[in-house]
Design a protein around this motif. Structure first.
Motif, PDB file in Angstrom:
ATOM      1  N   GLY A  94       2.434   5.397  -1.872  1.00  0.00           N
ATOM      2  CA  GLY A  94       3.790   4.895  -1.771  1.00  0.00           C
ATOM      3  C   GLY A  94       4.326   5.077  -0.367  1.00  0.00           C
ATOM      4  O   GLY A  94       3.574   5.262   0.587  1.00  0.00           O
ATOM      5  N   ASN A  95       5.628   5.026  -0.234  1.00  0.00           N
ATOM      6  CA  ASN A  95       6.304   5.189   1.050  1.00  0.00           C
ATOM      7  C   ASN A  95       7.321   6.306   0.966  1.00  0.00           C
ATOM      8  O   ASN A  95       7.939   6.515  -0.073  1.00  0.00           O
ATOM      9  CB  ASN A  95       7.046   3.909   1.439  1.00  0.00           C
ATOM     10  CG  ASN A  95       6.151   2.868   2.035  1.00  0.00           C
ATOM     11  OD1 ASN A  95       5.166   3.186   2.683  1.00  0.00           O
ATOM     12  ND2 ASN A  95       6.486   1.623   1.819  1.00  0.00           N
ATOM     13  N   ASP A  96       7.495   7.012   2.069  1.00  0.00           N
ATOM     14  CA  ASP A  96       8.586   7.970   2.199  1.00  0.00           C
ATOM     15  C   ASP A  96       9.229   7.742   3.564  1.00  0.00           C
ATOM     16  O   ASP A  96       8.932   6.736   4.214  1.00  0.00           O
ATOM     17  CB  ASP A  96       8.103   9.416   1.987  1.00  0.00           C
ATOM     18  CG  ASP A  96       7.075   9.878   3.005  1.00  0.00           C
ATOM     19  OD1 ASP A  96       6.944   9.239   4.078  1.00  0.00           O
ATOM     20  OD2 ASP A  96       6.407  10.884   2.747  1.00  0.00           O
ATOM     21  N   GLY A 123      -3.791  -2.958  -1.528  1.00  0.00           N
ATOM     22  CA  GLY A 123      -2.536  -2.423  -1.026  1.00  0.00           C
ATOM     23  C   GLY A 123      -2.335  -2.662   0.454  1.00  0.00           C
ATOM     24  O   GLY A 123      -3.180  -3.226   1.147  1.00  0.00           O
ATOM     25  N   ASP A 124      -1.208  -2.216   0.927  1.00  0.00           N
ATOM     26  CA  ASP A 124      -0.794  -2.360   2.320  1.00  0.00           C
ATOM     27  C   ASP A 124      -0.884  -0.992   2.968  1.00  0.00           C
ATOM     28  O   ASP A 124      -0.307  -0.024   2.468  1.00  0.00           O
ATOM     29  CB  ASP A 124       0.644  -2.890   2.357  1.00  0.00           C
ATOM     30  CG  ASP A 124       1.114  -3.283   3.744  1.00  0.00           C
ATOM     31  OD1 ASP A 124       0.730  -2.610   4.725  1.00  0.00           O
ATOM     32  OD2 ASP A 124       1.878  -4.251   3.844  1.00  0.00           O
ATOM     33  N   ILE A 125      -1.626  -0.884   4.074  1.00  0.00           N
ATOM     34  CA  ILE A 125      -1.762   0.415   4.750  1.00  0.00           C
ATOM     35  C   ILE A 125      -0.815   0.528   5.942  1.00  0.00           C
ATOM     36  O   ILE A 125      -0.890   1.465   6.722  1.00  0.00           O
ATOM     37  CB  ILE A 125      -3.214   0.697   5.171  1.00  0.00           C
ATOM     38  CG1 ILE A 125      -3.745  -0.375   6.113  1.00  0.00           C
ATOM     39  CG2 ILE A 125      -4.089   0.842   3.954  1.00  0.00           C
ATOM     40  CD1 ILE A 125      -5.109  -0.058   6.691  1.00  0.00           C
ATOM     41  N   SER A 130      -0.449   9.421   1.283  1.00  0.00           N
ATOM     42  CA  SER A 130      -1.674   9.511   0.488  1.00  0.00           C
ATOM     43  C   SER A 130      -1.598  10.691  -0.476  1.00  0.00           C
ATOM     44  O   SER A 130      -2.610  11.235  -0.894  1.00  0.00           O
ATOM     45  CB  SER A 130      -2.901   9.646   1.394  1.00  0.00           C
ATOM     46  OG  SER A 130      -2.818  10.831   2.162  1.00  0.00           O
ATOM     47  N   SER A 131      -0.405  11.072  -0.830  1.00  0.00           N
ATOM     48  CA  SER A 131      -0.207  12.185  -1.765  1.00  0.00           C
ATOM     49  C   SER A 131      -0.460  11.730  -3.203  1.00  0.00           C
ATOM     50  O   SER A 131      -0.222  10.577  -3.540  1.00  0.00           O
ATOM     51  CB  SER A 131       1.220  12.728  -1.670  1.00  0.00           C
ATOM     52  OG  SER A 131       1.478  13.208  -0.377  1.00  0.00           O
ATOM     53  N   MET A 132      -0.940  12.664  -4.033  1.00  0.00           N
ATOM     54  CA  MET A 132      -1.105  12.387  -5.454  1.00  0.00           C
ATOM     55  C   MET A 132      -0.368  13.462  -6.237  1.00  0.00           C
ATOM     56  O   MET A 132      -0.404  14.641  -5.884  1.00  0.00           O
ATOM     57  CB  MET A 132      -2.570  12.376  -5.873  1.00  0.00           C
ATOM     58  CG  MET A 132      -2.734  12.122  -7.379  1.00  0.00           C
ATOM     59  SD  MET A 132      -4.445  11.908  -7.885  1.00  0.00           S
ATOM     60  CE  MET A 132      -4.596  10.145  -7.649  1.00  0.00           C
TER      61      MET A 132
END
Length: 82
Positions: free
Chosen positions: A13-15, A62-64, A21-23
């Motif tokens: 996601g985005n922050d 996805g978008d990196i 790349s957190s899970m």
């Protein structure tokens, strides 16, 4: 989001800093989120697909960032939650 063994897993996601790349693992019995430390996480991304099969989580596409899109499943994109 994907489910394995009655727990939910959320990745990426985005922050405020950009893509992540957190899970995280959600345990409904405890009503608690916990960050999962991945040894070799997939590249940070958002706008991707996620699925579980045979106890493994697959993150694909996805978008990196910068409009660069991934269109395949990379080998490190298969994660095994604890």
């Amino acid at each position: 989001m994907a489910e394995i063994g009655g727990k939910l897993y959320l990745f990426g996601g985005n922050d405020a800093s950009g893509s992540t790349s957190s899970m995280y693992e959600y345990d409904p019995a405890a009503a608690q989120w916990t960050e999962v430390g991945l040894v070799d996480p997939p590249s940070a991304r958002f706008g991707f697909g996620m699925a579980a099969s045979d106890g493994k989580i697959f993150v694909h596409g996805g978008d990196i960032g910068g409009g660069k899109l991934l269109r395949t499943i990379e080998p490190p994109s298969c994660v095994h939650p604890p």
